[in-house]
Write a protein that holds these residues in place. Structure first.
Motif, PDB file in Angstrom:
ATOM      1  N   GLU A 146     -38.940  33.640 -35.089  1.00 45.73           N
ATOM      2  CA  GLU A 146     -39.211  32.644 -36.130  1.00 45.73           C
ATOM      3  C   GLU A 146     -38.756  31.256 -35.680  1.00 45.73           C
ATOM      4  O   GLU A 146     -39.463  30.256 -35.855  1.00 45.73           O
ATOM      5  CB  GLU A 146     -38.485  33.024 -37.426  1.00 45.73           C
ATOM      6  CG  GLU A 146     -39.030  34.274 -38.102  1.00 45.73           C
ATOM      7  CD  GLU A 146     -38.119  34.763 -39.212  1.00 45.73           C
ATOM      8  OE1 GLU A 146     -38.637  35.263 -40.229  1.00 45.73           O
ATOM      9  OE2 GLU A 146     -36.874  34.645 -39.073  1.00 45.73           O
ATOM     10  N   ALA A 147     -37.550  31.200 -35.096  1.00 44.35           N
ATOM     11  CA  ALA A 147     -37.002  29.919 -34.666  1.00 44.35           C
ATOM     12  C   ALA A 147     -37.815  29.326 -33.522  1.00 44.35           C
ATOM     13  O   ALA A 147     -38.038  28.107 -33.470  1.00 44.35           O
ATOM     14  CB  ALA A 147     -35.547  30.094 -34.236  1.00 44.35           C
ATOM     15  N   ALA A 148     -38.267  30.175 -32.603  1.00 45.89           N
ATOM     16  CA  ALA A 148     -39.070  29.697 -31.470  1.00 45.89           C
ATOM     17  C   ALA A 148     -40.326  29.007 -31.957  1.00 45.89           C
ATOM     18  O   ALA A 148     -40.717  27.952 -31.442  1.00 45.89           O
ATOM     19  CB  ALA A 148     -39.419  30.860 -30.548  1.00 45.89           C
ATOM     20  N   TYR A 189     -45.563  39.709 -39.764  1.00 42.44           N
ATOM     21  CA  TYR A 189     -45.858  38.383 -40.302  1.00 42.44           C
ATOM     22  C   TYR A 189     -46.196  37.422 -39.163  1.00 42.44           C
ATOM     23  O   TYR A 189     -45.552  37.451 -38.108  1.00 42.44           O
ATOM     24  CB  TYR A 189     -44.660  37.851 -41.095  1.00 42.44           C
ATOM     25  CG  TYR A 189     -44.455  38.580 -42.407  1.00 42.44           C
ATOM     26  CD1 TYR A 189     -45.045  38.120 -43.585  1.00 42.44           C
ATOM     27  CD2 TYR A 189     -43.689  39.746 -42.470  1.00 42.44           C
ATOM     28  CE1 TYR A 189     -44.856  38.790 -44.789  1.00 42.44           C
ATOM     29  CE2 TYR A 189     -43.507  40.427 -43.664  1.00 42.44           C
ATOM     30  CZ  TYR A 189     -44.094  39.943 -44.818  1.00 42.44           C
ATOM     31  OH  TYR A 189     -43.916  40.620 -46.004  1.00 42.44           O
ATOM     32  N   GLU A 190     -47.218  36.589 -39.400  1.00 41.91           N
ATOM     33  CA  GLU A 190     -47.594  35.559 -38.426  1.00 41.91           C
ATOM     34  C   GLU A 190     -47.415  34.147 -38.976  1.00 41.91           C
ATOM     35  O   GLU A 190     -47.449  33.177 -38.217  1.00 41.91           O
ATOM     36  CB  GLU A 190     -49.057  35.755 -37.980  1.00 41.91           C
ATOM     37  CG  GLU A 190     -49.293  36.984 -37.126  1.00 41.91           C
ATOM     38  CD  GLU A 190     -50.297  36.739 -36.010  1.00 41.91           C
ATOM     39  OE1 GLU A 190     -50.763  35.601 -35.858  1.00 41.91           O
ATOM     40  OE2 GLU A 190     -50.602  37.691 -35.294  1.00 41.91           O
ATOM     41  N   LYS A 228     -41.505  49.810 -40.998  1.00 39.76           N
ATOM     42  CA  LYS A 228     -40.934  48.848 -40.061  1.00 39.76           C
ATOM     43  C   LYS A 228     -41.640  47.497 -40.213  1.00 39.76           C
ATOM     44  O   LYS A 228     -42.785  47.443 -40.671  1.00 39.76           O
ATOM     45  CB  LYS A 228     -41.062  49.348 -38.619  1.00 39.76           C
ATOM     46  CG  LYS A 228     -40.313  50.658 -38.359  1.00 39.76           C
ATOM     47  CD  LYS A 228     -40.457  51.100 -36.916  1.00 39.76           C
ATOM     48  CE  LYS A 228     -39.820  52.475 -36.688  1.00 39.76           C
ATOM     49  NZ  LYS A 228     -38.347  52.452 -36.859  1.00 39.76           N
ATOM     50  N   ILE A 229     -40.930  46.443 -39.824  1.00 33.22           N
ATOM     51  CA  ILE A 229     -41.521  45.109 -39.911  1.00 33.22           C
ATOM     52  C   ILE A 229     -41.373  44.394 -38.565  1.00 33.22           C
ATOM     53  O   ILE A 229     -40.606  44.807 -37.693  1.00 33.22           O
ATOM     54  CB  ILE A 229     -40.879  44.243 -41.019  1.00 33.22           C
ATOM     55  CG1 ILE A 229     -39.395  44.006 -40.730  1.00 33.22           C
ATOM     56  CG2 ILE A 229     -41.093  44.873 -42.380  1.00 33.22           C
ATOM     57  CD1 ILE A 229     -38.747  42.987 -41.659  1.00 33.22           C
ATOM     58  N   GLY A 230     -42.107  43.294 -38.440  1.00 26.20           N
ATOM     59  CA  GLY A 230     -42.018  42.475 -37.242  1.00 26.20           C
ATOM     60  C   GLY A 230     -42.502  41.071 -37.535  1.00 26.20           C
ATOM     61  O   GLY A 230     -42.995  40.771 -38.627  1.00 26.20           O
ATOM     62  N   TYR A 231     -42.350  40.207 -36.537  1.00 27.33           N
ATOM     63  CA  TYR A 231     -42.817  38.833 -36.653  1.00 27.33           C
ATOM     64  C   TYR A 231     -43.437  38.424 -35.320  1.00 27.33           C
ATOM     65  O   TYR A 231     -42.834  38.611 -34.257  1.00 27.33           O
ATOM     66  CB  TYR A 231     -41.668  37.896 -37.019  1.00 27.33           C
ATOM     67  CG  TYR A 231     -42.109  36.456 -37.203  1.00 27.33           C
ATOM     68  CD1 TYR A 231     -42.729  36.046 -38.376  1.00 27.33           C
ATOM     69  CD2 TYR A 231     -41.925  35.515 -36.189  1.00 27.33           C
ATOM     70  CE1 TYR A 231     -43.152  34.736 -38.549  1.00 27.33           C
ATOM     71  CE2 TYR A 231     -42.337  34.206 -36.357  1.00 27.33           C
ATOM     72  CZ  TYR A 231     -42.960  33.821 -37.523  1.00 27.33           C
ATOM     73  OH  TYR A 231     -43.388  32.523 -37.678  1.00 27.33           O
ATOM     74  N   SER A 232     -44.652  37.875 -35.399  1.00 24.14           N
ATOM     75  CA  SER A 232     -45.354  37.409 -34.195  1.00 24.14           C
ATOM     76  C   SER A 232     -46.019  36.090 -34.533  1.00 24.14           C
ATOM     77  O   SER A 232     -47.117  36.061 -35.101  1.00 24.14           O
ATOM     78  CB  SER A 232     -46.394  38.436 -33.744  1.00 24.14           C
ATOM     79  OG  SER A 232     -47.069  37.981 -32.585  1.00 24.14           O
ATOM     80  N   PRO A 233     -45.364  34.966 -34.219  1.00 26.79           N
ATOM     81  CA  PRO A 233     -45.873  33.660 -34.646  1.00 26.79           C
ATOM     82  C   PRO A 233     -47.233  33.328 -34.066  1.00 26.79           C
ATOM     83  O   PRO A 233     -47.496  33.566 -32.881  1.00 26.79           O
ATOM     84  CB  PRO A 233     -44.809  32.688 -34.143  1.00 26.79           C
ATOM     85  CG  PRO A 233     -44.153  33.394 -33.002  1.00 26.79           C
ATOM     86  CD  PRO A 233     -44.164  34.841 -33.385  1.00 26.79           C
ATOM     87  N   GLU A 234     -48.091  32.767 -34.906  1.00 22.92           N
ATOM     88  CA  GLU A 234     -49.425  32.365 -34.457  1.00 22.92           C
ATOM     89  C   GLU A 234     -49.331  31.202 -33.485  1.00 22.92           C
ATOM     90  O   GLU A 234     -48.430  30.358 -33.585  1.00 22.92           O
ATOM     91  CB  GLU A 234     -50.304  31.987 -35.658  1.00 22.92           C
ATOM     92  CG  GLU A 234     -49.782  30.859 -36.512  1.00 22.92           C
ATOM     93  CD  GLU A 234     -50.231  29.482 -36.061  1.00 22.92           C
ATOM     94  OE1 GLU A 234     -51.024  29.396 -35.091  1.00 22.92           O
ATOM     95  OE2 GLU A 234     -49.780  28.495 -36.659  1.00 22.92           O
ATOM     96  N   ILE A 273     -45.671  35.747 -28.664  1.00 21.93           N
ATOM     97  CA  ILE A 273     -44.316  36.212 -28.946  1.00 21.93           C
ATOM     98  C   ILE A 273     -44.390  37.340 -29.969  1.00 21.93           C
ATOM     99  O   ILE A 273     -45.113  37.239 -30.958  1.00 21.93           O
ATOM    100  CB  ILE A 273     -43.444  35.072 -29.499  1.00 21.93           C
ATOM    101  CG1 ILE A 273     -43.284  33.968 -28.454  1.00 21.93           C
ATOM    102  CG2 ILE A 273     -42.074  35.591 -29.931  1.00 21.93           C
ATOM    103  CD1 ILE A 273     -42.558  32.746 -28.980  1.00 21.93           C
ATOM    104  N   VAL A 274     -43.649  38.414 -29.723  1.00 18.58           N
ATOM    105  CA  VAL A 274     -43.577  39.519 -30.691  1.00 18.58           C
ATOM    106  C   VAL A 274     -42.114  39.877 -30.915  1.00 18.58           C
ATOM    107  O   VAL A 274     -41.263  39.658 -30.056  1.00 18.58           O
ATOM    108  CB  VAL A 274     -44.355  40.774 -30.214  1.00 18.58           C
ATOM    109  CG1 VAL A 274     -45.836  40.488 -30.101  1.00 18.58           C
ATOM    110  CG2 VAL A 274     -43.818  41.274 -28.874  1.00 18.58           C
ATOM    111  N   SER A 275     -41.841  40.426 -32.087  1.00 22.99           N
ATOM    112  CA  SER A 275     -40.494  40.893 -32.402  1.00 22.99           C
ATOM    113  C   SER A 275     -40.598  42.028 -33.402  1.00 22.99           C
ATOM    114  O   SER A 275     -41.635  42.200 -34.059  1.00 22.99           O
ATOM    115  CB  SER A 275     -39.638  39.761 -32.978  1.00 22.99           C
ATOM    116  OG  SER A 275     -40.187  39.290 -34.205  1.00 22.99           O
ATOM    117  N   GLY A 276     -39.535  42.803 -33.518  1.00 20.20           N
ATOM    118  CA  GLY A 276     -39.553  43.940 -34.430  1.00 20.20           C
ATOM    119  C   GLY A 276     -38.196  44.198 -35.036  1.00 20.20           C
ATOM    120  O   GLY A 276     -37.171  43.708 -34.551  1.00 20.20           O
ATOM    121  N   SER A 277     -38.191  44.983 -36.102  1.00 23.43           N
ATOM    122  CA  SER A 277     -36.954  45.262 -36.836  1.00 23.43           C
ATOM    123  C   SER A 277     -36.040  46.225 -36.083  1.00 23.43           C
ATOM    124  O   SER A 277     -34.857  46.332 -36.412  1.00 23.43           O
ATOM    125  CB  SER A 277     -37.280  45.828 -38.224  1.00 23.43           C
ATOM    126  OG  SER A 277     -38.205  46.898 -38.133  1.00 23.43           O
TER     127      SER A 277
END
Length: 430
Positions: free
Chosen positions: A207-209, A120-121, A150-156, A173-177
């Motif tokens: 997400e918080a960043a 998710y971005e 698997k999932i992850g989050y990389s904010p735009e 920034i990247v992150s993963g489960s």
């Protein structure tokens, strides 16, 4: 996953092709096989012709890319790595509207397969990816996180209108489960981001960043807006104060102004919403939002007061507002605080004309029920310079005098013009 994508044994699907999704889809398509998905068929038709609906990307950037644009969800079954980049707005009550994100999660969940990745971005509050989106993915796919996918989050970090700090030059920034997900997701993004990636330890941290990046800017601007109100009562030029204070090495040169758009003016409400869910009512963040949301009414009242002092009845005045996009040199009008300013002026029965060469008249009419003029007319009692488009920066004071009545007023909300050049015009800036 990365090796499969690199060898084009798998495909990347980008869901949501707006100002965030389209640039990253085209950049991925330099190296990978990509599916660009959007529910808007008209936008898909434009992109197939090599046209960016947001007018940010040149036609030549579409050339030579391994990408197929579609609004058919069934095509997404071919993908193995999904990037969700849909809008995350707020509703009329400033409550996060997760419907686009939820619908996108349903779309992905319906085609999700064992071994797939979902990143998710979209800007959200901490916890949204795992607490709101993940259950939808699992429900619609019948699969389990960590076991099947698997999932992850990389904010735009896209900055519309910025031709220097572009997608590939901004650290991502990247992150993963889990650790494997983090490494694979990082490898995929590292292949296109020249500035590199930063591996956040958890999805919630990522997400918080993102959400505090814009909350911090919102608060800094709200402070300058409040100071500008105070200094105006003291008959002190805020811009001169900032210039003087800026001689100290650690002073942050934020400036007052209208805070609109779909980031700074929206993201803090996501953090407010989540915090209140947890039983804490943030004071500073809410105060900053209240100040910034109140600036259109403050500016409208200021202008009307200036006109009345000149003996002009508001209902007999004509005011030109230059610019309605949420920032300079872009066509995006979403959450434009200039539209709020226009409505506030109309409450005083002021006859308002609006011009903006970057905005679409149809979009302005649809979004705000306001009419854009093709060009300014003449005999304006006041002009509001609301958006600092490049072409407006080239205008001189003689131009404004040519379209204004005697004893005119110029409100320079962007501080584009020097005070000493405005003889014969009552000049005010924030």
């Amino acid at each position: 996953m990365y090796k499969e994508l690199k060898q084009k044994q798998g495909q990347i699907a980008v869901i949501g092709l707006g100002y965030v999704g389209l640039p990253i889809a085209l950049e991925f398509a330099r190296q990978f096989k990509v599916i660009g998905f959007d529910i808007n068929s008209e936008r898909i038709a434009m992109m197939r012709r090599g046209e960016d609906p947001s007018h940010e990307i040149a036609p030549e950037e579409f050339e030579g890319r391994d990408i197929a644009f579609t609004n058919d969800p069934e095509v997404l079954r071919q993908a193995t790595f999904f990037v969700v980049a849909v809008p995350t707005p707020v509703d009329d009550y400033k409550v996060p509207d997760l419907k686009p994100l939820q619908r996108a999660s349903e779309t992905v969940g319906n085609v999700l397969k064992p071994g797939d990745y979902v990143v998710y971005e979209s800007t959200v509050y901490p916890g949204c990816t795992e607490e709101d989106c993940l259950p939808i993915l699992e429900q619609h796919s019948g699969l389990k996180l960590g076991v099947d996918f698997k999932i992850g989050y990389s904010p735009e970090r896209i900055n519309p209108g910025d031709k220097e700090r572009t997608l590939t030059t901004i650290l991502k920034i990247v992150s993963g489960s889990d650790a494997e997900a983090l490494d694979e997701i990082a490898a995929v993004y590292e292949s296109i981001i020249r500035a590199g990636v930063y591996k956040a330890p958890t999805i919630k941290v990522a997400e918080a960043a993102k959400v505090i990046e814009n909350t911090q800017r919102d608060l800094n601007i709200s402070l300058m807006n409040e100071l500008s109100i105070i200094f105006d009562k003291m008959d002190i030029d805020t811009q001169e104060v900032i210039k003087a204070a800026g001689t100290k090495w650690n002073f942050l040169k934020f400036t007052p102004g209208l805070v609109g758009g779909h980031c700074i003016g929206v993201d803090p409400y996501y953090l407010l919403y989540k915090s209140r869910q947890l039983g804490y009512d943030p004071q500073v963040i809410h105060s900053g939002r209240r100040i910034n949301d109140g600036m259109p009414a403050y500016i409208a009242t200021k202008l009307v007061q200036m006109l009345i002092k000149k003996g002009r009845a508001p209902q007999q005045t004509k005011v030109l507002v230059m610019g309605i996009t949420f920032k300079e040199n872009v066509s995006d009008i979403r959450n434009s605080k200039v539209a709020d300013l226009v409505r506030e002026l109309m409450k005083y029965s002021v006859n308002v004309h609006i011009v903006d060469s970057h905005a679409s008249p149809n979009e302005v009419a649809h979004e705000y029920n306001l009419t854009l003029m093709d060009a300014p007319s003449s005999q304006y009692d006041a002009v509001v310079m609301a958006v600092g488009h490049d072409e407006y920066r080239k205008l001189d004071i003689a131009y404004f005098r040519s379209i204004m009545t005697a004893q005119p007023v110029l409100l320079d909300l962007k501080g584009l013009y020097a005070k000493e050049e405005t003889q014969g015009i009552e000049y005010w800036r924030m």
